[in-house]
Design an enzyme around this catalytic site. Structure first.
Site, PDB file in Angstrom:
ATOM      1  CG  ASP A 213      29.530 -83.919 -60.260  1.00 28.13           C
ATOM      2  OD1 ASP A 213      28.702 -84.677 -60.814  1.00 28.13           O
ATOM      3  OD2 ASP A 213      29.534 -83.138 -60.494  1.00 28.13           O
TER       4      ASP A 213
ATOM      5  CE1 TYR B  27      32.109 -79.614 -64.555  1.00 26.15           C
ATOM      6  CE2 TYR B  27      32.213 -80.394 -62.043  1.00 26.15           C
ATOM      7  CZ  TYR B  27      31.676 -80.314 -63.207  1.00 26.15           C
ATOM      8  OH  TYR B  27      30.205 -79.976 -63.473  1.00 26.15           O
TER       9      TYR B  27
ATOM     10  CE  LYS C  83      28.256 -83.889 -63.861  1.00 27.56           C
ATOM     11  NZ  LYS C  83      29.260 -83.055 -63.323  1.00 27.56           N
TER      12      LYS C  83
ATOM     13  CG  HIS D 208      28.652 -82.303 -68.588  1.00 31.49           C
ATOM     14  ND1 HIS D 208      30.091 -82.033 -68.355  1.00 31.49           N
ATOM     15  CD2 HIS D 208      28.239 -80.985 -67.861  1.00 31.49           C
ATOM     16  CE1 HIS D 208      30.462 -81.315 -67.296  1.00 31.49           C
ATOM     17  NE2 HIS D 208      28.904 -80.632 -66.681  1.00 31.49           N
TER      18      HIS D 208
ATOM     19  CG  LEU E  60      24.486 -73.079 -52.135  1.00 29.99           C
ATOM     20  CD1 LEU E  60      26.282 -73.286 -51.911  1.00 29.99           C
ATOM     21  CD2 LEU E  60      24.016 -73.341 -51.033  1.00 29.99           C
TER      22      LEU E  60
ATOM     23  CB  ILE F  31      26.687 -81.915 -56.109  1.00 30.74           C
ATOM     24  CG1 ILE F  31      26.457 -81.381 -57.196  1.00 30.74           C
ATOM     25  CG2 ILE F  31      26.754 -83.391 -55.692  1.00 30.74           C
ATOM     26  CD1 ILE F  31      26.351 -81.927 -58.564  1.00 30.74           C
TER      27      ILE F  31
ATOM     28  CE  LYS G 152      34.681 -73.988 -56.158  1.00 25.75           C
ATOM     29  NZ  LYS G 152      34.984 -73.108 -56.305  1.00 25.75           N
TER      30      LYS G 152
ATOM     31  NE  ARG H  86      32.783 -69.609 -48.036  1.00 21.41           N
ATOM     32  CZ  ARG H  86      32.148 -68.901 -49.131  1.00 21.41           C
ATOM     33  NH1 ARG H  86      32.784 -68.813 -50.132  1.00 21.41           N
ATOM     34  NH2 ARG H  86      32.119 -67.169 -49.022  1.00 21.41           N
TER      35      ARG H  86
ATOM     36  CG  ASN I 185      28.494 -76.172 -48.336  1.00 26.89           C
ATOM     37  OD1 ASN I 185      27.648 -74.715 -47.123  1.00 26.89           O
ATOM     38  ND2 ASN I 185      28.790 -75.493 -49.219  1.00 26.89           N
TER      39      ASN I 185
END
Ligand code: NDP
Ligand SMILES: O=C(O)C(=O)[C@@H](O)[C@H](O)C(=O)CO
Length: 277
Positions: free
Chosen positions: A46, A51, A79, A112, A194, A232, A234, A240, A244
Site C-alpha cells: 500500500d 508518501y 491513491k 485518499h 496498530l 496493512i 507498516k 517486524r 506481522n
C-alpha cells in the site's frame, strides 16, 4: 515464507488480507524494505502519491516479477492526493503515479481523503471509473470516507467502491461504518492497524500476548483478521515485517475477541476525515 490468505472484492478481484504499508518509509529505503516484505511472503503493498516512495515500490515489484513471481500474484495500491481532486486532475495524477511506479497496471486506486470542503470527490471518483473502464486499474475505491460521503458517492456514481481504507484498530473500531460496508459490499481495510504502535503497551493485550506466546502486534493483527478486516501494517525492520505476517496459525478465543471489542474508545491516531481538505 508465510502468505496471507486472499479474499474476493465485490468485482471478483482477489486481495490479500494482510499487506505491507509504506507511509513514512523513506524513499531511499523503500525498494529494499518492500523487497524484504515480498521475500517474507507479502504479496500486497500500500503506497500513495503522498508518501513519495512509489518509485521504490515499483522497483521492488518489478524486481520480484523479473525473479519469477507472477505479476498477477502481486497487488499494488496507490491513491490520489487531496490537491489533485477533480476529473482531469485525477486522470493526470494517476498517470504520474504510474510513471513513478513503472508498472503496466495498478491493482487498486483510491481517493485518499474525501476532502468534503472541496466538494470534488464525485468528479474525482468518476475519473477512477474511467480508469477502471479502460482496464488501467483492476479495482477502485476510497479511503477515509464517512457514511455520508459513501451515500453521496453511490447516488452519483456507477461502480460501488471495492474498498474503503479507514483508520481502524482496537481503540477505534468504527462499528457503524463497518456495518454500512457489509451492507454495501465494500471491503474494510484498516490503516494504522496498530494505532501507529500506540496500543502495543496495552496491559490487556500483554496478557493475551503471554497466553499465545505471540507479540502484542500479532495479537492485534490477528484480531483484525478474525474481525474480517484487511490490514496493512507498516514496519521498518525485517524481523517486524516478518513477525506481522505470522498471524495465520493461531486464533483468539471468543472471550479474547470480546475483551478487545470492549477496548473501543473512539480514539484516533490520525486525522478526522471531515477536517482534512
Ligand atoms: N489511507 C490513509 O489515509 C492512511 C493509510 N495508511 C496506510 O496504513 C499503513 C499502516 O499505518 P501506519 O500509520 O504506518 O501505522 P501502523 O499501525 O501500521 O503502525 C506502524 C508503527 O508500529 C510499529 N510496529 C510495526 N510492527 C511492529 C511490531 N511487530 N512490533 C513493534 N512495533 C511495530 C512501527 O515501527 P517501525 O516502523 O519502527 O518498525 C511503526 O512505528 C501505512 O503505512 C499506510 O500504508 C496510514 C495512514 C493513513
Ligand atoms: O498516511 C496517510 O496515508 C495519510 O493520509 C497521512 O496524512 C496521515 O494520515 C496523517 O495523519 C498525517 O499526519
Amino acid at each position: 515464507m508465510h502468505f496471507a490468505p486472499k479474499v474476493t472484492l465485490n468485482n471478483g478481484v482477489l486481495i490479500d488480507t494482510l499487506g505491507y504499508g509504506v507511509y513514512k518509509v523513506p524513499a531511499q529505503d523503500c525498494a529494499d524494505l518492500v523487497a524484504t516484505a515480498l521475500d517474507a511472503g507479502y504479496r500486497s503493498v500500500d503506497t500513495a502519491a503522498l508518501y513519495g516512495n512509489e518509485e521504490g515500490v515499483g522497483q521492488a515489484v518489478r524486481a520480484a516479477v523479473a525473479a519469477g513471481t507472477p505479476r498477477e500474484d502481486l497487488f499494488v495500491t496507490s491513491k490520489v492526493w487531496n490537491d489533485r481532486h477533480g476529473y482531469e486532475s485525477t486522470l493526470a495524477a494517476f498517470d504520474e503515479s504510474m510513471e513513478r511506479l513503472r508498472l503496466d497496471y495498478l491493482d487498486l486506486f483510491l481517493i485518499h481523503w474525501p476532502c468534503p470542503d472541496q466538494g470534488l470527490f464525485i468528479p474525482t471518483y468518476k475519473a477512477l471509473e474511467t480508469l477502471y473502464a479502460q482496464g488501467r486499474v483492476r479495482a477502485i475505491g476510497v479511503s477515509n470516507f464517512e457514511p455520508e460521503h459513501l451515500h453521496q458517492l453511490l447516488d452519483a456514481c456507477d461502480v460501488v467502491p471495492a474498498v474503503n481504507q479507514i483508520e481502524l484498530h482496537p481503540w477505534l473500531q468504527q462499528r457503524q461504518l463497518r456495518a454500512l460496508h457489509a451492507e454495501l459490499g465494500i471491503a474494510t481495510q484498516a490503516w494504522s492497524p496498530l494505532a501507529r504502535g500506540g496500543l502495543l503497551d496495552d496491559p490487556g493485550l500483554a496478557l493475551m500476548s503471554a497466553t499465545h506466546e505471540r507479540s502484542v502486534a500479532q495479537i492485534v493483527l490477528r484480531w483484525h483478521i478474525q474481525s474480517g478486516h484487511l490490514a496493512i501494517p507498516k514496519a521498518s525492520s525485517a524481523a517486524r515485517i516478518s513477525e506481522n505476517l505470522r498471524v495465520f496459525d493461531f486464533a483468539l478465543s471468543t472471550a479474547e475477541m470480546d475483551t478487545i471489542a470492549a477496548m473501543d474508545r473512539g480514539q484516533r491516531a490520525g486525522s478526522n476525515p471531515n477536517q482534512v481538505n
